[in-house]
Design a protein around this motif. Structure first.
Motif, PDB file in Angstrom:
ATOM      1  N   THR A 286     -18.380  -0.715  -3.049  1.00  0.00           N
ATOM      2  CA  THR A 286     -17.452  -0.446  -1.961  1.00  0.00           C
ATOM      3  C   THR A 286     -16.316   0.448  -2.450  1.00  0.00           C
ATOM      4  O   THR A 286     -15.697   0.185  -3.482  1.00  0.00           O
ATOM      5  N   VAL A 287     -16.118   1.535  -1.730  1.00  0.00           N
ATOM      6  CA  VAL A 287     -15.011   2.454  -1.995  1.00  0.00           C
ATOM      7  C   VAL A 287     -13.932   2.059  -0.990  1.00  0.00           C
ATOM      8  O   VAL A 287     -14.040   2.339   0.198  1.00  0.00           O
ATOM      9  N   ALA A 311      -1.404   4.755  -4.953  1.00  0.00           N
ATOM     10  CA  ALA A 311      -1.500   5.955  -4.124  1.00  0.00           C
ATOM     11  C   ALA A 311      -1.877   7.214  -4.900  1.00  0.00           C
ATOM     12  O   ALA A 311      -1.992   8.287  -4.302  1.00  0.00           O
ATOM     13  N   MET A 312      -2.078   7.087  -6.228  1.00  0.00           N
ATOM     14  CA  MET A 312      -2.452   8.280  -6.979  1.00  0.00           C
ATOM     15  C   MET A 312      -3.603   8.038  -7.959  1.00  0.00           C
ATOM     16  O   MET A 312      -3.914   8.889  -8.776  1.00  0.00           O
ATOM     17  N   ASN A 313      -4.260   6.864  -7.858  1.00  0.00           N
ATOM     18  CA  ASN A 313      -5.376   6.570  -8.752  1.00  0.00           C
ATOM     19  C   ASN A 313      -6.578   6.011  -8.010  1.00  0.00           C
ATOM     20  O   ASN A 313      -6.429   5.338  -6.978  1.00  0.00           O
ATOM     21  N   MET A 314      -7.758   6.303  -8.546  1.00  0.00           N
ATOM     22  CA  MET A 314      -8.931   5.521  -8.184  1.00  0.00           C
ATOM     23  C   MET A 314      -8.982   4.370  -9.180  1.00  0.00           C
ATOM     24  O   MET A 314      -8.936   4.599 -10.394  1.00  0.00           O
ATOM     25  N   VAL A 315      -9.066   3.145  -8.669  1.00  0.00           N
ATOM     26  CA  VAL A 315      -8.929   1.966  -9.515  1.00  0.00           C
ATOM     27  C   VAL A 315     -10.205   1.135  -9.478  1.00  0.00           C
ATOM     28  O   VAL A 315     -10.584   0.610  -8.427  1.00  0.00           O
ATOM     29  N   ARG A 342     -10.931   1.013  -5.701  1.00  0.00           N
ATOM     30  CA  ARG A 342      -9.817   1.215  -4.775  1.00  0.00           C
ATOM     31  C   ARG A 342      -9.388   2.683  -4.867  1.00  0.00           C
ATOM     32  O   ARG A 342      -9.210   3.209  -5.963  1.00  0.00           O
ATOM     33  N   VAL A 343      -9.224   3.300  -3.693  1.00  0.00           N
ATOM     34  CA  VAL A 343      -8.910   4.736  -3.666  1.00  0.00           C
ATOM     35  C   VAL A 343      -7.646   4.993  -2.843  1.00  0.00           C
ATOM     36  O   VAL A 343      -7.239   4.158  -2.035  1.00  0.00           O
ATOM     37  N   ILE A 350     -15.633   2.400   2.695  1.00  0.00           N
ATOM     38  CA  ILE A 350     -17.058   2.663   2.884  1.00  0.00           C
ATOM     39  C   ILE A 350     -17.846   1.893   1.830  1.00  0.00           C
ATOM     40  O   ILE A 350     -17.471   1.875   0.656  1.00  0.00           O
ATOM     41  N   ALA A 351     -18.899   1.218   2.282  1.00  0.00           N
ATOM     42  CA  ALA A 351     -19.768   0.474   1.378  1.00  0.00           C
ATOM     43  C   ALA A 351     -21.068   1.252   1.197  1.00  0.00           C
ATOM     44  O   ALA A 351     -21.656   1.738   2.175  1.00  0.00           O
TER      45      ALA A 351
END
Length: 456
Positions: A286-287, A311-315, A342-343, A350-351
């Motif tokens: 899941t994104v 708010a500035m990383n994909m985690v 987490r984006v 979206i999964a």
């Protein structure tokens, strides 16, 4: 003969006051193939009926008139069933005796406020229940005004169209003319709900503070609370995905979980595929939009990686949604793994479902199977279907479905399928929770009638 556009608009306009009366005065929700007929929007009704051109609008009007004449109350009425009755005058009365179930929202954050919006949406009816109270911790001297403002104005979902007022003198919010008590408490043990005239209530815990049976039982111990719903995955209780396993609910169930937003998004689609093809194994990625439990800027956090700036990383993080699916679909126990990223978007996730099916299929076939499911009365609220070439995440803000298949992204190779499912992880999930609440309220009315009949 096909209706012209203006004829259709005219007929729909004539339905608005009937739907309004049924909703306001009789607490009746009318549905067509599982989709609610809203009394606040002519264009919304026209768009809905446009999906079902075979429906005779004159007969729909007659059904609405008959429901009013029968004094039908506290009910969900499916038009397809009602229209199949050759003699409209003999339509069964769905009337339920007894009072509507009072609802208490414990917590008033993202989900609590959206549940309130959904329950109090102009033109929408939540049969058999009414919002009675909200329990929060007092944040400041201007707390009530701030709560009202946060309900009215939302950066993601826009301005609420209803009327919201803060009644400081009586410590309540007035939402579309209806008073909702605001109770200030730091712990469930502090509240006696009967002191506020609330009894036999359904409490919805939106805090996530307690996720096991013992923790949530504290609510049940309080005077006035009859049942508890958790808006998070729960331990030692049934995790309900409405539309999939809500038939498992029994009258004796006093504590239930509405599972998670991701579990609700993917489980209905997985249930259809499991029935049609069988699922050998799979992985769910899941994104996910960032949430309030992450830090806005780098700081200490109890969870790994979630302390970095949201708010500035994909985690990279974890999700229990894949494992939780088996609580609704036992045949998938141990077959799915899951992970999450987490984006930096504020809402809509979206999964990605990567599945090994037990039978080979094709893009066209699997899309058709899920398109048909999305149009069925049983799953139209749970499964949406998108064939838009330019669809992006913001298009799905406010989606009422638990999950929406992006059909143009479907990939199939033999028995290996990859599906992409959009979901409004806030509002879509809140709609699922309200559907569960409606079912529990209907069950409470039936139980109440049974007790009264036995006593008589």
């Amino acid at each position: 003969m096909a209706n012209t556009w203006l004829e259709t608009v005219s007929k729909v306009e004539s339905m608005i006051p009937l739907l309004g009366k049924l909703g306001r005065e009789q607490s009746v929700k009318v549905q067509l193939a599982g989709q609610t007929l809203m009394s606040d929007s002519v264009t919304g009704l026209v768009a809905l009926f446009d999906q079902y051109p075979a429906v005779d609008l004159a007969r729909v009007y007659q059904v609405l008139e008959q429901l009013i004449a029968n004094k039908t109350s506290n009910a969900v009425v499916e038009l397809e069933e009602a229209l199949s009755d050759a003699d409209l005058a003999s339509i069964e009365s769905f009337a339920q005796a007894g009072s509507a179930t009072p609802v208490v929202l414990y917590g008033f954050g993202r989900i609590g406020r959206l549940l309130t919006r959904r329950m109090c949406t102009l033109g929408h009816t939540t049969p058999g229940m009414n919002l009675a109270a909200i329990v929060v911790r007092k944040a400041s001297d201007k707390d009530l005004a701030k709560r009202a403002s946060l309900l009215k104005f939302d950066s993601v979902h826009g301005t609420y169209e209803g009327v919201v007022k803060a009644d400081e003198e009586n410590s309540q919010l007035i939402i579309n003319g209806q008073p909702v008590k605001v109770i200030y408490a730091s712990d469930p043990s502090e509240v006696d709900y009967t002191a506020y005239g609330i009894d036999n209530a359904l409490l919805v815990d939106n805090t996530g503070r307690w996720r096991d049976h013992d923790g949530l039982s504290v609510h049940l111990a309080r005077p006035g609370i009859d049942r508890v719903v958790l808006t998070a995955p729960g331990k030692e209780m049934k995790n309900i995905v409405f539309g999939v396993n809500d038939s498992d609910i029994e009258s004796s169930d006093q504590i239930l979980s509405a599972a998670s937003c991701t579990t609700n998004a993917i489980t209905p689609i997985l249930s259809v595929l499991e029935e049609k093809y069988g699922i050998e194994s799979g992985h769910v990625e899941t994104v996910h939009a960032y949430t309030n439990d992450q830090n806005l800027i780098d700081n200490v956090h109890k969870g790994d990686r979630r302390g970095r700036a949201a708010a500035m990383n994909m985690v990279m993080t974890e999700t229990g949604a894949a494992k939780a699916v088996s609580k609704a679909i036992p045949s998938l126990e141990g077959k799915l793994s899951g992970s999450a990223i987490r984006v930096p978007v504020i809402n809509v996730s979206i999964a990605v479902l990567s599945l090994n099916l037990k039978a080979a299929t094709s893009v066209e076939e699997i899309n058709e199977v899920l398109k048909n499911a999305s149009a069925s009365a049983a799953l139209t609220g749970q499964i949406g279907f998108s064939a838009e070439a330019d669809a992006v995440s913001s298009d799905f803000i406010g989606s009422e479905q638990a999950g929406v298949l992006d059909s143009l992204s479907t990939k199939v190779r033999g028995n290996q399928a990859t599906l992409y499912v959009w979901y409004d992880n806030e509002y879509g999930y809140s709609c699922q929770v309200v559907r569960l609440m409606e079912k529990l309220a209907q069950m409470a009315l039936v139980d109440s009638n049974a007790v009264e009949t036995a006593a008589a």
